[in-house]
Structure formats: structure tokens, C-alpha cells
Design an enzyme around this catalytic site. Structure first.
Site, PDB file in Angstrom:
ATOM      1  N   GLU A 242      41.944  40.653  31.424  1.00 19.13           N
ATOM      2  CA  GLU A 242      43.093  39.902  30.795  1.00 19.13           C
ATOM      3  C   GLU A 242      42.958  40.297  29.184  1.00 19.13           C
ATOM      4  O   GLU A 242      44.046  40.144  28.720  1.00 19.13           O
ATOM      5  CB  GLU A 242      42.978  38.658  31.299  1.00 19.13           C
ATOM      6  CG  GLU A 242      43.190  38.465  32.518  1.00 19.13           C
ATOM      7  CD  GLU A 242      43.118  36.710  32.979  1.00 19.13           C
ATOM      8  OE1 GLU A 242      44.043  36.079  32.468  1.00 19.13           O
ATOM      9  OE2 GLU A 242      42.378  36.340  33.642  1.00 19.13           O
ATOM     10  N   HIS A 258      23.212  47.017  49.426  1.00 15.44           N
ATOM     11  CA  HIS A 258      23.435  47.474  50.756  1.00 15.44           C
ATOM     12  C   HIS A 258      24.780  48.034  50.963  1.00 15.44           C
ATOM     13  O   HIS A 258      25.260  48.260  51.982  1.00 15.44           O
ATOM     14  CB  HIS A 258      23.629  45.927  51.593  1.00 15.44           C
ATOM     15  CG  HIS A 258      22.025  45.466  51.532  1.00 15.44           C
ATOM     16  ND1 HIS A 258      21.057  45.417  52.311  1.00 15.44           N
ATOM     17  CD2 HIS A 258      21.585  44.404  50.638  1.00 15.44           C
ATOM     18  CE1 HIS A 258      20.190  44.706  52.209  1.00 15.44           C
ATOM     19  NE2 HIS A 258      20.268  44.116  51.062  1.00 15.44           N
ATOM     20  N   LYS A 350      54.599  35.985  37.644  1.00 19.43           N
ATOM     21  CA  LYS A 350      54.820  34.400  37.707  1.00 19.43           C
ATOM     22  C   LYS A 350      56.216  34.192  37.816  1.00 19.43           C
ATOM     23  O   LYS A 350      56.968  33.491  38.569  1.00 19.43           O
ATOM     24  CB  LYS A 350      54.163  33.561  36.816  1.00 19.43           C
ATOM     25  CG  LYS A 350      52.539  33.455  37.078  1.00 19.43           C
ATOM     26  CD  LYS A 350      51.886  32.395  36.132  1.00 19.43           C
ATOM     27  CE  LYS A 350      50.532  32.568  36.102  1.00 19.43           C
ATOM     28  NZ  LYS A 350      49.574  31.498  35.646  1.00 19.43           N
TER      29      LYS A 350
END
Ligand code: F6R
Length: 355
Positions: A242, A258, A350
Site C-alpha cells: 500500500e 514444509h 471500493k
């Protein structure tokens, strides 16, 4: 002196890019934490709420991260599960014994509003935290506790101290470890660190500027470790996205041993730069794994730097590493010539969804 140093040590050049003064806001983390905590302590939480069955923190982005912070700090000590819900819905188990904390700095995030409304409809113990907005309005019509934050931060992610302080202060009313003493100490440490990393401290001897310069032109990969450094690694990644407007990735030891460890080779590692977030409280096997995994990364040609948390306890370690990431991501924005504060892709999305 390279171009990066010249830019970061030139206040006029910095001000010409950092148009809304993100760097000065970053430096207020300690003060925000102190003030946010006091606000949370004053919240009128009914004594009957002290014992509950679970805590669910709901929110998105720069507000939701405080749920991760709470889980990272208190998850191991809490007698109840602490869950973070980042979306429109709550887990099915949420009911009258569950404390649901809806956090949205703007108070206008649709996912958080939906989750909060759902919590109050299910009769959960609803706490909401915002600096106004629709969440505050909705809270006036529902049963619950609303915590109001100062609205002076330019962006939700720049209000992390208020948000984290407020939730930790509020949760102090529940059956959880009381952090009042530690918060004051951590806030003072953050003030000292901000003085060391702020723009008027030259690049030579300023770790935050040095790291930002080292990252230029490469994709950051942030490694934390289980528990405490998971929210910090996520915060670094989000702040790099951001503020600096670059892609970034994070993962944590031991889980990455892993899977991810298999992905690095001289062929794949070239364009990346790895930052390993270390702290003195690591599980001894995590510390051993870190050393071995960094050896593998180096053999694969992955350029890596370790940063070590400062302070004497988990709260100081967590927030000191967060503060460093906030400075590094903001300096990286300036080196890239982008204003760290606006987030046009995020706000544009948005806006389109609102239409
Ligand atoms: C913006 C930011 C975003 C917001 C998110 C939710 O600085 O960090 O991730 O936090 O879009 O908005 P709020 O926090 O207002 O609920």
C-alpha cells in the site's frame, strides 16, 4: 553516495513525494498506542462479559491486522480461542457467549459492517471500534459497546497504534493478561526507535533507509515465525503493497520449511530480496530452523537480511518490528517516486462496488 541516499537525505525531495506526510504519521506509532490504549481502557464493557467462550475480531486490511496482532500477542496465553474473520460472515459458533470485536478505522467497510450486523443479530457481545462512519451510526441502534478513535490519521493503516491500543485496552476488561504496564514501556521504545529511523537521521546509520535502498528494484519476501512474528510479516507485506505500491510476499517459519523452501533456486531467486524478522523469544527449534533455512536461501542465491527485534518483551518486539516495516515501506515509496498515502487501486475498487 548513490541516488537513493541522495533522495532520502534531502528533505525537500522527500516532501515533494510524501505529499501527505506519511513519514511523520509513521513516527507517531508510540503515541497512538498509548492514547488508543487509554481509550480502550475507558470502554464501558459490562462486567458480565468478562468470561466468554471465544473472541472473534472482524475487519479488513489495515484494521483487521489488529486482530492478527491480538492473536499473535495473546493467542498462546488466552484461555479462549481468538479468531480473526476477514470477510462478510462470522463462524457458525458465534452466539451469546462470543465476544465479537468489529474494527474499521473509517467505519465504512462493507464487509465489517455486514459481520457486525450479523453479530448483533445473533446476540453476540458486540464491541465496535471506529473513528466515526457508518459503524458508529449502526452501533447506536444496536446493543453493544462502541469505542470512538481520534480521526486524525490520514489512512486506516496509519492508525495502527490507535486501533491496536484500543483493542488491547478494551480486551483488558475480559479474562486476558493485563498489558497496561507493557504498553507504556513499548510506547516509549517506539518513540526512541522513531527518533533513530526518522527522515532527518542520515541514511548512513539509519537502518530503515538502508533497508529501503537495498530493496529497490526487487520484490520483497518477508519471513516471520510462528505466533508473534506472523502478524508482523503480514503487516510488512501489506505496507509494502500500500505504501510502496510493490508486490510483496510473506510466510513464516516453521511452516515455510514444509513448502516454500523448495521453491528457491538460482533460477527463481534473482528478482527477490528476503527480509527475515527475528526476535529473542523464538522457540529454540524455530531459531535453529531459521539459521538452516537462511543457509539454504543463500545457497539458492536469495539475497537476504535479518532484522532483530528490539526491547525486552513480546509487545516491544512486535511493535518495534512493525515500526521498522512502516518506515521501510514509506522510504521505498519515496525512492520509487510514489506518494505513499493514496491507494488509488483500492479506493477505486471500493468506489466501483458502491455504484
Ligand atoms: C488503507 C488500508 C486498507 C483499509 C481497508 C479497510 O490505509 O490500509 O487496508 O484498512 O480497506 O478499511 P477500514 O480500515 O477503514 O475498515
Amino acid at each position: 553516495m548513490n541516488m537513493g541516499q541522495a533522495t532520502l537525505d534531502d528533505p525537500v525531495g522527500v516532501a515533494a513525494v510524501d505529499l501527505s506526510g506519511m513519514l511523520s504519521t509513521v513516527a507517531t506509532l508510540g503515541d497512538q498506542l498509548r492514547r488508543g490504549f487509554e481509550i480502550g481502557q475507558r470502554a464501558q464493557v459490562p462486567p458480565a462479559w468478562r468470561r466468554h467462550s471465544a473472541i472473534v475480531v472482524c475487519g479488513m486490511g489495515g484494521s483487521a491486522i489488529v486482530g492478527d496482532v491480538v492473536r499473535g500477542l495473546l493467542g498462546d496465553a488466552s484461555p479462549y480461542p481468538i479468531i480473526v474473520a476477514k470477510g462478510y460472515t462470522l463462524p457458525a459458533f458465534c452466539g451469546p457467549d462470543t465476544t465479537v470485536v468489529a474494527v474499521s478505522y473509517s467505519g465504512n467497510t462493507e464487509e465489517t459492517l455486514a459481520a457486525y450486523a450479523d453479530a448483533t443479530e445473533r446476540g453476540c457481545r458486540a464491541v465496535s471500534i471506529s473513528a466515526g462512519g457508518l459503524l458508529q451510526e449502526l452501533a447506536r441502534t444496536r446493543v453493544g459497546v462502541h469505542v470512538v478513535l481520534p480521526a486524525d490519521a490520514p489512512m486506516p493503516r496509519a492508525a495502527l497504534g490507535y486501533l491496536a491500543g484500543a483493542i488491547l485496552g478494551t480486551l483488558g476488561h475480559l479474562e486476558l493478561p493485563d498489558l497496561a504496564g507493557e504498553v507504556g514501556v513499548a510506547a516509549r521504545r517506539l518513540d526512541e526507535l522513531a527518533a533513530r529511523w526518522k527522515p532527518d537521521r542520515p541514511a548512513e546509520g539509519n537502518e530503515a533507509k538502508a533497508l529501503a535502498e537495498w530493496l529497490v528494484g526487487r520484490t520483497p519476501v518477508i519471513w516471520g515465525s510462528e505466533g508473534l512474528m506472523e502478524p508482523v510479516a503480514l503487516r510488512w507485506k501489506n505496507q509494502l503493497n500500500e505504501n510502496a505500491k510493490v508486490p510483496a510476499f510473506w510466510s513464516a517459519i516453521p511452516e515455510l520449511d514444509h513448502n516454500e523452501v523448495e521453491g528457491w533456486s538460482p533460477e527463481t531467486a534473482k528478482e527477490f530480496a528476503l527480509i527475515a524478522l527475528r526476535h529473542p523469544g523464538e522457540h529454540p527449534r524455530v531459531a535453529e530452523r531459521f539459521a538452516l533455512t537462511l543457509e539454504l536461501a543463500s545457497a539458492a542465491g536469495l539475497d537476504a537480511r535479518e532484522v532483530r527485534a528490539e526491547g525486552h518483551g513480546p509487545l516491544e518486539w512486535l511493535f518495534s518490528q512493525i515500526l521498522l516495516g512502516d518506515f521501510v515501506s514509506t522510504y521505498l515509496a519515496i525512492l520509487r517516486g510514489v506518494d505513499p498515502t493514496p491507494v488509488p487501486a483500492l479506493t477505486g475498487l471500493k468506489e466501483r462496488l458502491r455504484r
